[in-house]
Design an enzyme around this catalytic site. Structure first.
Site, PDB file in Angstrom:
ATOM      1  N   HIS A   1     -75.014  -3.492  32.380  1.00 34.51           N
ATOM      2  CA  HIS A   1     -76.594  -3.355  32.528  1.00 34.51           C
ATOM      3  C   HIS A   1     -77.176  -4.171  33.314  1.00 34.51           C
ATOM      4  O   HIS A   1     -76.757  -5.625  33.801  1.00 34.51           O
ATOM      5  CB  HIS A   1     -76.929  -3.329  30.969  1.00 34.51           C
ATOM      6  CG  HIS A   1     -76.742  -4.327  30.179  1.00 34.51           C
ATOM      7  ND1 HIS A   1     -77.738  -5.542  30.079  1.00 34.51           N
ATOM      8  CD2 HIS A   1     -75.840  -4.926  29.355  1.00 34.51           C
ATOM      9  CE1 HIS A   1     -77.291  -6.525  29.521  1.00 34.51           C
ATOM     10  NE2 HIS A   1     -76.124  -6.146  28.948  1.00 34.51           N
TER      11      HIS A   1
ATOM     12  N   CYS B   1     -71.122  -7.377  26.330  1.00 33.79           N
ATOM     13  CA  CYS B   1     -71.460  -6.457  27.413  1.00 33.79           C
ATOM     14  C   CYS B   1     -71.539  -7.263  28.806  1.00 33.79           C
ATOM     15  O   CYS B   1     -71.526  -8.392  28.879  1.00 33.79           O
ATOM     16  CB  CYS B   1     -72.730  -5.617  27.092  1.00 33.79           C
ATOM     17  SG  CYS B   1     -72.542  -4.390  25.990  1.00 33.79           S
TER      18      CYS B   1
END
Length: 531
Positions: free
Chosen positions: A423, A442
């Site tokens: 992301h 992440c």
């Protein structure tokens, strides 16, 4: 080239042994050979079924099996070249057993020993010596393992040599790692790279004994041609810059503390990294996809690979070096991207980080919405946060789409049990750091928009316009990839660069250290030599 694991005398003995004919079984309703094979194989269902299906006809110990014996024994002598545990297969002991065999019982037991060695070698070479999850719980990769039955079915193949060679990983990196292993072992035998450098900072223009020590070290490591210079000239600066690039350092040409620490890592430690990397290549011995995404955690990078060539690369930020925040290693498939994403705060972050703040001040973390189990926003003023614990807190937290959203303006989805994805992020400054382990697990991308354009280029004549048409609406929206892309999250501290030269990275999570220790316990020997 003779195997390095054994001397020339033993190799000659093995080849002679392969040509020996062990006495044939006496013809009988149930021969001693058959009984011996059946008993020796009784604790292994696959081997027992294999011999029963072929009426206990020998594979290794008959007069006509000399070539097959030769192929296997030769492969086993070279197991050390692959960084495998040579004593697990012990070609020398098998050769001794052939010479010592006198009875049909001896012959039957030897038959099964050879088959066990074949199966062990085939499994280790094809899918690895270790079970990664047992070494580190963060390595959640599914390992492709050929069944013993499928390997046994190849025993009577005319090209056993080709079959054994084909078990090794086919990725070009594996052969390059193997070559680097041989080269660095030779370097160690010649005395390594010399003395470690003294603790000093050196810049272009410097001169003196410390520069001479740096010069000699760079020459030994292959970064500098032989030279008598005593000054930190342009040639030396370029050599240092190349070293820095090959080791994931800022290529400023200055010998600072960070560069000094890496340049003083000895060849034995680099050999350990290569052995671990070869084992990791065996764990990912799969079709990676003509187009795939390669995220090497130790390199803090994410790359798009097309037909073996890098077509896009960006810096990345990975999970912190904290037990429950390290990014796991696994492969999956990216199906879609979400533009203008909202952030559903993971429960662990909600309860461990935000709930204590909310207890002190209900208006803390005001950029986040409090939502109930049905996704409805709840007024903070109506909640008595003090009466809840991490175990019974009934609410979730969500951040609406915005420039300041923790996920930035786009996230790339490959749904998985670990809730890991790639992301954007509003925290751009972190990408300037050399070591970029800051997330909760992440993977944040330094150039997420360009990454999106590269993915969409396969399905749009104007991928930038396609992306921004959705982005400019401001609403959360999913964009599917017409051709899903495999994603491989890996952890290589040793890997060949684009031109084949070895690159090395820090063992950020300490995983390679654990794997190397486990390989040693399994019988792998540094340098591949017999103990």
């Amino acid at each position: 080239m003779l195997p390095r694991v054994f001397g020339p005398g033993l190799v000659a003995m093995l080849l002679a042994t392969a040509a020996m004919t062990v006495p044939q079984p006496v013809q009988a309703q149930v021969s001693p050979f058959t009984q011996s094979v059946a008993i020796a194989a009784s604790d292994d269902e696959a081997i027992a079924a294999f011999y029963a299906a072929r009426n206990y006809a020998p594979v290794w110990t008959d007069a006509g099996n000399a070539e097959r014996r030769n192929v296997l024994l030769t492969a086993l002598t070279r197991a050390g070249d692959h960084g495998l545990p040579v004593q697990r297969y012990d070609a020398g002991a098998l050769a001794d057993a052939f010479r010592a065999a006198r009875t049909e019982g001896d012959r039957g037991r030897l038959e099964v020993r050879m088959t066990r060695a074949f199966l062990d070698y085939a499994r280790d070479l094809n899918s690895g010596v270790l079970v990664p999850k047992k070494v580190d719980p963060g390595i959640v990769r599914e390992i492709p393992v050929r069944s013993p039955e499928s390997n046994l079915a190849m025993l009577t193949d005319a090209d056993l040599s080709g079959f054994l060679a084909g078990l090794a990983p086919t990725a070009p990196a594996y052969a390059q790692l193997m070559k680097a292993k041989i080269q660095i072992e030779a370097q160690i035998a010649r005395g390594g790279w010399g003395e470690a450098l003294p603790a000093v900072t050196l810049k272009p223009g410097a001169s003196g004994e410390a520069v001479v020590a740096l010069r000699d070290r760079l020459v030994a490591m292959g970064y500098l041609g032989r030279s008598a210079t005593r000054s930190y000239d342009d040639t030396m600066e370029k050599a240092v810059q190349q070293f820095q690039l090959d080791h994931g350092l800022e290529p400023d040409g200055v010998l600072d503390d960070s560069t000094l620490a890496q340049i003083n890592v000895g060849p034995e430690a680099r050999l350990q990294s290569i052995l671990v990397a070869m084992e990791r290549e065996r764990w990912i011995n799969i079709d990676r996809g003509r187009r795939h995404i390669w995220v090497n955690l130790t390199d803090f990078s994410a790359r798009i690979m097309d037909d073996g060539k890098e077509t896009f690369a960006t810096r990345s930020v990975i999970g912190k070096d904290v037990l429950d925040q390290r990014t796991p290693e696994f492969s999956d498939t990216m199906d879609y991207m979400v533009i203008n994403p909202s952030w559903s705060v993971p429960r662990s972050i909600t309860t461990k980080e935000y709930l204590p703040l909310l207890k002190k001040n209900p208006n803390a973390a005001g950029h986040l919405k409090i939502v109930d189990s049905k996704g409805r926003v709840v007024d903070r003023g109506a909640i008595n946060f003090g009466k809840y614990t991490a175990a019974n807190f009934p609410f979730a937290m969500r951040q609406p789409p915005s420039d300041g959203n923790a996920l930035g303006l786009v996230k790339f989805m490959f749904p998985n049990p670990y809730n890991i994805y790639l992301h954007d992020t509003p925290s751009k400054s972190l990408f300037e750091r050399e070591i970029r382990a800051f997330s909760h697990g992440c993977i944040r991308l330094g150039q997420p928009f360009d990454f999106a354009y590269a993915l969409l280029a396969r399905q749009s004549d104007d991928p930038k316009a396609t992306f921004h048409q959705v982005l400019d609406r401001g609403a959360e929206a999913a964009v599917r990839l017409e051709q899903p892309v495999p994603v491989h999250i890996v952890y290589f501290t040793a890997f060949p660069g684009a031109k084949g030269k070895m690159n090395y990275r820090r063992d950020v999570y300490g995983r390679d250290g654990l794997i190397f220790d486990a390989l040693m316990q399994a019988g792998v020997v540094l340098g591949g030599h017999q103990g």
